[in-house]
Scaffold this active site. Structure first.
Site, PDB file in Angstrom:
ATOM      1  N   ASP A 193      83.697  68.647 -10.047  1.00  0.00           N
ATOM      2  CA  ASP A 193      85.393  68.610  -9.985  1.00  0.00           C
ATOM      3  C   ASP A 193      85.588  68.710  -8.198  1.00  0.00           C
ATOM      4  O   ASP A 193      86.809  67.913  -8.020  1.00  0.00           O
ATOM      5  CB  ASP A 193      85.815  70.014 -10.230  1.00  0.00           C
ATOM      6  CG  ASP A 193      87.256  70.070 -10.345  1.00  0.00           C
ATOM      7  OD1 ASP A 193      88.013  69.158 -10.822  1.00  0.00           O
ATOM      8  OD2 ASP A 193      87.975  70.938  -9.765  1.00  0.00           O
ATOM      9  N   ARG A 194      84.551  68.617  -7.406  1.00  0.00           N
ATOM     10  CA  ARG A 194      84.886  68.659  -6.024  1.00  0.00           C
ATOM     11  C   ARG A 194      84.997  67.139  -5.496  1.00  0.00           C
ATOM     12  O   ARG A 194      85.715  66.817  -4.488  1.00  0.00           O
ATOM     13  CB  ARG A 194      83.933  69.312  -5.188  1.00  0.00           C
ATOM     14  CG  ARG A 194      84.091  70.931  -5.223  1.00  0.00           C
ATOM     15  CD  ARG A 194      85.070  71.534  -4.465  1.00  0.00           C
ATOM     16  NE  ARG A 194      85.197  72.811  -4.965  1.00  0.00           N
ATOM     17  CZ  ARG A 194      86.151  73.688  -4.570  1.00  0.00           C
ATOM     18  NH1 ARG A 194      87.410  72.968  -4.003  1.00  0.00           N
ATOM     19  NH2 ARG A 194      86.219  75.019  -4.442  1.00  0.00           N
ATOM     20  N   MET A 274      94.609  72.146 -11.605  1.00  0.00           N
ATOM     21  CA  MET A 274      95.448  71.332 -11.047  1.00  0.00           C
ATOM     22  C   MET A 274      95.086  70.165  -9.926  1.00  0.00           C
ATOM     23  O   MET A 274      95.698  69.382  -9.506  1.00  0.00           O
ATOM     24  CB  MET A 274      96.858  72.061 -10.233  1.00  0.00           C
ATOM     25  CG  MET A 274      97.487  72.901 -10.990  1.00  0.00           C
ATOM     26  SD  MET A 274      98.435  72.073 -12.457  1.00  0.00           S
ATOM     27  CE  MET A 274      99.709  71.091 -11.641  1.00  0.00           C
ATOM     28  N   ARG A 275      93.790  70.194  -9.897  1.00  0.00           N
ATOM     29  CA  ARG A 275      93.225  69.319  -8.597  1.00  0.00           C
ATOM     30  C   ARG A 275      93.493  67.958  -9.153  1.00  0.00           C
ATOM     31  O   ARG A 275      93.431  66.955  -8.418  1.00  0.00           O
ATOM     32  CB  ARG A 275      91.688  69.894  -8.377  1.00  0.00           C
ATOM     33  CG  ARG A 275      90.901  69.011  -7.216  1.00  0.00           C
ATOM     34  CD  ARG A 275      89.709  69.312  -7.085  1.00  0.00           C
ATOM     35  NE  ARG A 275      89.764  70.447  -6.240  1.00  0.00           N
ATOM     36  CZ  ARG A 275      89.291  71.493  -6.365  1.00  0.00           C
ATOM     37  NH1 ARG A 275      88.749  71.995  -7.597  1.00  0.00           N
ATOM     38  NH2 ARG A 275      89.256  72.535  -5.658  1.00  0.00           N
ATOM     39  N   ALA A 276      93.209  67.487 -10.597  1.00  0.00           N
ATOM     40  CA  ALA A 276      93.346  66.271 -11.013  1.00  0.00           C
ATOM     41  C   ALA A 276      94.697  65.648 -10.551  1.00  0.00           C
ATOM     42  O   ALA A 276      94.700  64.500 -10.186  1.00  0.00           O
ATOM     43  CB  ALA A 276      92.801  66.329 -12.629  1.00  0.00           C
TER      44      ALA A 276
END
Length: 681
Positions: A193-194, A274-276
């Site tokens: 995800d990073r 919410m990173r996407a």
């Protein structure tokens, strides 16, 4: 210093080049993960990117690359007086898979810290990569504790080195680029995800394109400087385009309508967190700037989704990456402005003016997104919804081998309990069996062999205390010598090798048991992925046994092999056990510290050749003599049971569990019983 291969000379690989260039335009995108088979220019492209990055102004003499315009107030080399900065090329720092923790974050001189109270700090790779590129080749093979350090630095933009109350902090903001071959194992979800973007690469199947790749590579190898000179004009044009896009980037408008499309897309594909959404917004903005526009369009959002979402949708290692593009288009249409459908009706998914794939465009074209370029469907979500293959007649002595049945789909995987191998190992860090590791709870202290990495403070003080008078101690500080230092010994968890030996003979297919068996093995494969194990797969049927998958960290590769496993023929049980013994023997030489667990999935029948049951028993005792922990999954069914799997388990020194018990309790709590049975025998 060797001349890097020119970025603009790379043939094809539009996805790869575009992902890297967008990060060059906007480092806030968050880096890129490059997934693909070996020999597809992954490393070449990453190393070539550094030559296109703008120069970095730094404080003269600062080992941590502080910006003279806003130096880090906590810089270990600071505070910095006002002075004119100097410019240098952006760095590409490579993190080796086998690097130590001190090499990554830096080393603190513990002896001087204890005796003199000074922070004598030697910067690591995170300091070198600050304001540059941190490149991790084979990032999926990186040790867990290094992954944790990378996660912390990427999240906080700083690196912390803690040694028994003495700490050093420095800024560490970098563009994270990783490459990996999925066949060698997947990444932990947290690290996956990073990465802001992910791209899939594969070798071209076009003959002309492959010829051009070879022609350019041979020309580069013969004369690197001359080859680079021939591409200097294209490199310069691409460098200017990146600089122009960076200047334009702050002026790009991200309208509320576009933000609604981004949010609707992330919600429709059920990505976590919410990173996407944030990464998609930054990527769409960078795409607009790269195309020379000041407004983000629906095409930019679509392209951003194809780059930013596939790796965030995976729930387990059996899920194939990728997006349903029809669903993506439908979501964008529904969330887009109704009064102006000009952008939505345009089938071209790429930014304006970037489709030449080479020269000055340098990757600004539309990356192909054909389904054929994606990873094959996952093992746990097979498209085969037809009825199971017809039953084959039971395998009987004298019947010729054959009668191969079509592969059947696996049953739904289920959660398993903890499997562990007894004793205290010294294998690779993982999450399964007890082991001596670099991380974990402290259990004692020893004299360090080589560099000190984990100080045992109490043991060090205890070793130094008796010598203080002889050393002339007069002040408050403790006089510490190198011989006084003690290394902490720690106990944590290791990863193991789980070797599956699966009976694929006709007797297994006859009663349609392979679906349940495959579901159970898939469950254990998922558990192995979570616990950082290696897995291997041996199958036996007909006249011989095959190594369907040599030991690997890629559990999805194991799942794919299992899903396509055909059945039929005789039951050469002894051949399967002997093949497993050969695999384990080689692995003990290759990786002697990794302890194995043997999982045999069979009904215990053995056919073909003279005395097949007796031969299987001797093969089982061979494993038992070497202390291999084992469990037999008894697949026998019906009213009349021969109990052959139980006999095999006794020969192996392990235990047996029926297929019915497999669903109720799985086999995950059985290793303690396995070892207890082995000791009793």
């Amino acid at each position: 210093m060797s001349t890097p291969y020119p970025f603009t000379a790379i043939v094809g690989q539009d996805d790869l080049r575009l992902g890297l260039l967008l990060n060059a335009v906007s480092p806030a995108v968050g880096g890129v993960l490059v997934r693909g088979e070996k020999g597809t220019a992954k490393s070449t492209a990453v190393r070539a990117l550094a030559a296109l990055m703008p120069e970095v102004p730094v404080v003269p003499g600062c080992r941590f690359s502080c910006d003279p315009g806003s130096p880090d107030p906590a810089c270990p080399d600071g505070p910095h007086a006002e002075a004119a900065g100097v410019s240098r090329a952006a760095r590409t720092v490579e993190l080796p898979v086998g690097a130590s923790e001190d090499r990554l974050v830096g080393a603190l001189d513990i002896e001087r810290a204890l005796s003199e109270g000074v922070k004598a700090f030697e910067p690591g790779l995170l300091a070198d990569a600050h304001r540059g590129i941190l490149y991790v080749d084979e990032v999926n093979l990186l040790h867990d504790h290094l992954v944790d350090l990378l996660l912390d630095a990427a999240a906080m933009g700083a690196s912390y080195v803690e040694r028994e109350g003495v700490s050093v902090r420095h800024a560490a903001r970098f563009l994270l680029v990783g490459t990996m071959n999925p066949e060698e194992g997947e990444l932990r979800p947290q690290l996956l995800d990073r990465f802001g973007l992910t791209v899939e690469v594969s070798a071209s199947r076009d003959t002309d394109e492959r010829v051009e790749v070879v022609r350019r590579r041979l020309a580069y190898d013969d004369d690197p400087e001359g080859f680079a000179a021939r591409w200097a004009e294209e490199e310069g044009a691409l460098r200017e385009r990146i600089a122009a896009a960076r200047v334009l980037l702050p002026r790009v408008v991200l309208s509320d309508g576009v933000l609604r499309q981004i949010a609707a897309t992330c919600a429709a594909f059920e990505v976590d967190g919410m990173r996407a959404d944030i990464v998609m917004a930054r990527t769409a903005t960078a795409l607009a700037a790269w195309a020379g526009r000041e407004e983000v369009t629906a095409d930019d959002v679509r392209q951003a989704a194809l780059l930013a979402l596939p790796h965030r949708r995976r729930r387990n290692p059996f899920d194939a990456p990728g997006l349903d593009e029809d669903k993506l288009d439908q979501t964008l249409d529904e969330a887009g402005p109704q009064e102006d459908g000009s952008d939505d009706d345009d089938p071209d998914p790429g930014p304006d003016g970037g489709g030449d794939g080479g020269g000055g465009g340098g990757g600004g074209g539309v990356p192909p997104q054909a389904d054929g370029d994606r990873t094959p469907p996952s093992a746990s979500q097979s498209d085969d919804t037809s009825s199971p293959a017809p039953e084959s007649a039971p395998d009987t002595p004298g019947r010729p081998a054959g009668g191969e049945q079509q592969p059947v789909a696996a049953a739904e995987p289920f959660r398993t309990k903890m499997l562990s191998v007894p004793g205290l190992g010294e294998g690779a860090a993982g999450r399964r069996s007890r082991a001596r590791t670099e991380h974990g709870r402290t259990t004692g202290a020893v004299r360090p062999q080589g560099a000190l990495t984990k100080l045992h403070l109490a043991a060090t003080v205890q070793a130094a205390a008796p010598h203080q008078r002889a050393r002339g101690r007069s002040g408050r500080g403790l006089v510490v010598r190198r011989d006084d230092l003690r290394q902490a010994t720690r106990e944590g968890r290791e990863g193991n090798l789980v070797l599956f030996v699966v009976d694929a003979s006709g007797s297994m297919a006859a009663r349609q048991r392979m679906s349940a068996v495959k579901g159970a093995v898939l469950s254990l494969l998922l558990d192995a992925y979570q616990r950082r194990d290696k897995v291997g797969l041996v199958t036996f049927r007909g006249k011989e046994a095959d190594v369907a998958l040599p030991p690997t960290s890629s559990v999805d590769a194991a799942a794919a092999r299992l899903e396509s496993l055909p059945t039929g023929g005789r039951t050469p049980l002894a051949a399967g056990l002997l093949k497993a013994h050969d695999v384990l023997r080689v692995e003990r030489l290759r990786d002697p510290s990794r302890r194995p667990l043997l999982v045999v999935v069979t009904d215990g029948r053995a056919t073909g050749g003279p005395e097949p049951v007796a031969l299987a028993g001797r093969a089982g005792r061979l494993h038992r003599s070497e202390g291999t922990a084992s469990v037999v999954v008894d697949c026998e069914s019906g009213y009349v049971r021969l109990g052959l799997a139980g006999e095999l388990a006794r020969e192996l020194g392990g235990t047996a569990v029926t297929l019915d018990e497999l669903r109720a309790e799985s086999i995950a709590g059985l290793v303690k019983d396995v070892t207890a049975a082995g000791r009793a025998a």
